[in-house]
Design a protein around this motif. Structure first.
Motif, PDB file in Angstrom:
ATOM      1  N   GLY A  15       0.827  -1.208   0.000  1.00 35.79           N
ATOM      2  CA  GLY A  15       0.000   0.000   0.000  1.00 35.79           C
ATOM      3  C   GLY A  15       0.855   1.250   0.000  1.00 35.79           C
TER       4      GLY A  15
ATOM      5  N   LYS B  84      -3.216  -3.399   4.477  1.00 32.69           N
ATOM      6  CA  LYS B  84      -3.657  -2.114   3.929  1.00 32.69           C
ATOM      7  C   LYS B  84      -4.943  -1.618   4.559  1.00 32.69           C
ATOM      8  CE  LYS B  84      -2.757  -3.048  -0.653  1.00 32.69           C
ATOM      9  NZ  LYS B  84      -2.904  -2.911  -2.124  1.00 32.69           N
TER      10      LYS B  84
ATOM     11  N   TYR C 282      -5.186   1.635   6.991  1.00 30.38           N
ATOM     12  CA  TYR C 282      -5.861   2.849   6.524  1.00 30.38           C
ATOM     13  C   TYR C 282      -7.039   3.184   7.444  1.00 30.38           C
ATOM     14  CZ  TYR C 282      -3.174   2.327   2.133  1.00 30.38           C
ATOM     15  OH  TYR C 282      -2.179   2.210   1.187  1.00 30.38           O
TER      16      TYR C 282
ATOM     17  N   PRO D 161      -4.825   6.859  -0.683  1.00 32.44           N
ATOM     18  CA  PRO D 161      -4.114   5.701  -1.232  1.00 32.44           C
ATOM     19  C   PRO D 161      -3.733   5.969  -2.688  1.00 32.44           C
ATOM     20  CG  PRO D 161      -6.110   5.027  -0.101  1.00 32.44           C
ATOM     21  CD  PRO D 161      -6.175   6.527  -0.247  1.00 32.44           C
TER      22      PRO D 161
END
Lengths: 371, 124
Positions: free
Chosen positions: A58, A122, A126, A141
């Motif tokens: 990511g 990821k 996030y 992203p």
């Protein structure tokens, strides 16, 4: 067979064309090895230059009033002290000081911070960042970008002709450079213990750029199998295996990622627990473990002392450069001293092993001329 | 003169009378990749057809090897302890795994000859 649809990176088609044996990894179709095989690819990288597609990881930008200060609410690293054109390793913590993931944070330009997180983490990374920093920060992203790693002692010689300015950087420096006419973000870092670069590419040009790089026969594509054995030999952690949310950076052997300034400030998640473990030792510590026979001890292998379980192997394989089995695992603090004799229970039988200093194979980073 | 049989698990057996020498096929060795460790059964062990009898470790993973027929292990290839790569180099020769006596030779009927095995591999 009814398999879930796998995600593709901008380089998946090229990796298949190059003979990659594709396997599902973190929801993506990724090459685990190419025709030469894991051992040959591993040794090639230690001697020449290996190219890895790591676009499944990511990449994201963190923007806002003061991204470094905001990010320090979630990590124990000195982000405010991160100079321009530098990258730093840190860990994302939960409220108890447990490690959600490890990540690279860099400042390649004036547009906030660039984060690189693990593919399998990821979503939770996030979510943690956007919920904890809601209203302060915007996380974008960079989903259309590809990421490659080029690793090995011949990398700077090869890239002297492709991207000469980047070869002046030392380990953990980063910046923007032109590569075959495209603007790319480059850091002098990696996950193999070797000198090299990680290069963030515009996805639509990634395949053409990688073909150009591979036109130098000293560069060969390398699969995830060798990536794992390379990182294990140099003692680098695999997120979710060599630590998880039950471990703090102290137990995980990452106390160096909690610098003095942040210890004094004690203003990161789980600071009380982390500082207590620094003072009094964690219950379990990550250590290097060398099996003394030939049998590799894989993840999950029980570790015993005097017939009683004292821990588990978290990563284990055969180290092609080391020339024997290598592993890491957690043991009780009483059994973590270098040289401690352990038994590894492999298929019901005890195999002798000992606690050793990491890394198994010396790291070979470029820290400037004369080093 | 030994007669060679093959199993669907990619083992070969060189059978002479009531004894057999057993190993894995070159196809299996290639699929496994670089072999770094082989765990072999001790002499004297009695095994039934399909029992887990040995383990082959490549850099990446461990794979079980199953007894292709029932019987008693009489010897194993100790040289593989120091040079497991012999299995990749000469799977059907110096890379043999163990020798056994057969307790139920009728089980050989469940195995393949060379041409049947070659066809079997082609179909994979």
């Amino acid at each position: 067979m009814n398999e879930p649809k796998l995600l593709q990176t901008p380089l998946t088609d090229l990796m298949e064309e190059l003979g990659g044996k594709m396997v599902p990894f973190a929801g993506y179709s990724m090459p685990v090895q190419f025709a030469p095989g894991v051992r040959a690819e591993h040794l090639w990288t230690r001697e020449n230059c290996g190219l890895f597609d790591v676009s499944h990881m990511g990449q994201a930008r963190l923007r806002g009033a003061d991204p470094a200060k905001s990010l320090e609410q979630l990590v124990p690293g000195d982000m405010q002290g991160l100079p321009a054109n530098m990258q730093r390793y840190t860990v994302l913590l939960n409220e108890d000081g447990g490690i959600i993931d490890d990540l690279m944070v860099s400042r390649p330009d004036d547009d906030g911070l660039v984060l690189v997180v693990n593919a399998s983490c990821k979503e939770k990374d996030y979510a943690r960042i956007t919920s904890a920093l809601a209203g302060q920060m915007d996380l974008e992203p960079l989903e259309t970008r590809a990421l490659i790693a080029v690793q090995g002692p011949k990398t700077p010689k090869i890239f002297a002709k492709f991207m000469p300015a980047a070869c002046d950087m030392v380990f953990m420096q980063c910046g923007h450079f032109s590569l075959f006419g495209h603007d790319v973000m480059v850091s002098r870092s990696g996950y193999t213990g070797e000198d090299g670069f990680e290069i963030s590419l515009p996805g639509e040009h990634a395949e053409a750029i990688v073909r150009e790089i591979l036109s130098d026969e000293r560069v060969q594509p390398i699969g995830l199998g060798a990536r794992d054995s390379l990182r294990l030999e140099v003692g680098l952690c695999l997120s979710g295996h060599d630590f998880d949310e039950s471990h703090t950076p102290i137990g995980a052997g990452l106390a160096w990622a909690v610098p003095k300034l942040r210890r004094e400030q004690a203003n990161f998640p789980g600071a009380a627990r982390i500082l207590a473990e620094l003072a009094n030792n964690p219950n379990q510590k990550r250590v290097g473990i060398q099996p003394l026979g030939k049998a590799p001890a894989r993840e999950g292998t029980e570790i015993q002392v005097g017939g009683a379980e004292v821990g588990r192997i978290t990563s284990g394989s055969f180290g092609p450069s080391f020339g024997g089995p290598v592993s890491m695992g957690y043991v009780g603090a009483d059994h973590a001293a270098m040289g401690t004799q352990l038994d590894l229970i492999i298929r019901g039988r005890a195999h002798p092993a000992k606690v050793v200093k990491l890394p198994f194979v010396q790291q070979n980073y470029y820290r400037g001329k004369g080093t | 003169m030994a007669e060679i049989y093959y199993s669907e698990d990619h083992e070969w057996l060189a059978v002479e009378g009531s004894t057999a020498k057993v190993g894995i096929t070159p196809y299996a060795a290639e699929q496994l990749g670089d072999i770094v460790f082989v765990e072999l059964p001790d002499a004297g062990r009695n095994v039934k057809q399909q029992d887990e009898v040995a383990v082959v470790e490549s850099v990446k993973t461990a794979s079980e090897i199953y007894a292709p027929v029932s019987g008693t292990i009489t010897a194993n290839n100790e040289a593989l302890e120091d040079t497991p790569e012999t299995v990749n180099e000469d799977a059907q020769g110096a890379g043999w795994f163990f020798e056994m006596t057969l307790s139920n030779p009728e089980e050989l009927a469940s195995l393949m000859n060379k041409s049947a095995y070659d066809e079997f591999v082609k179909g994979l």
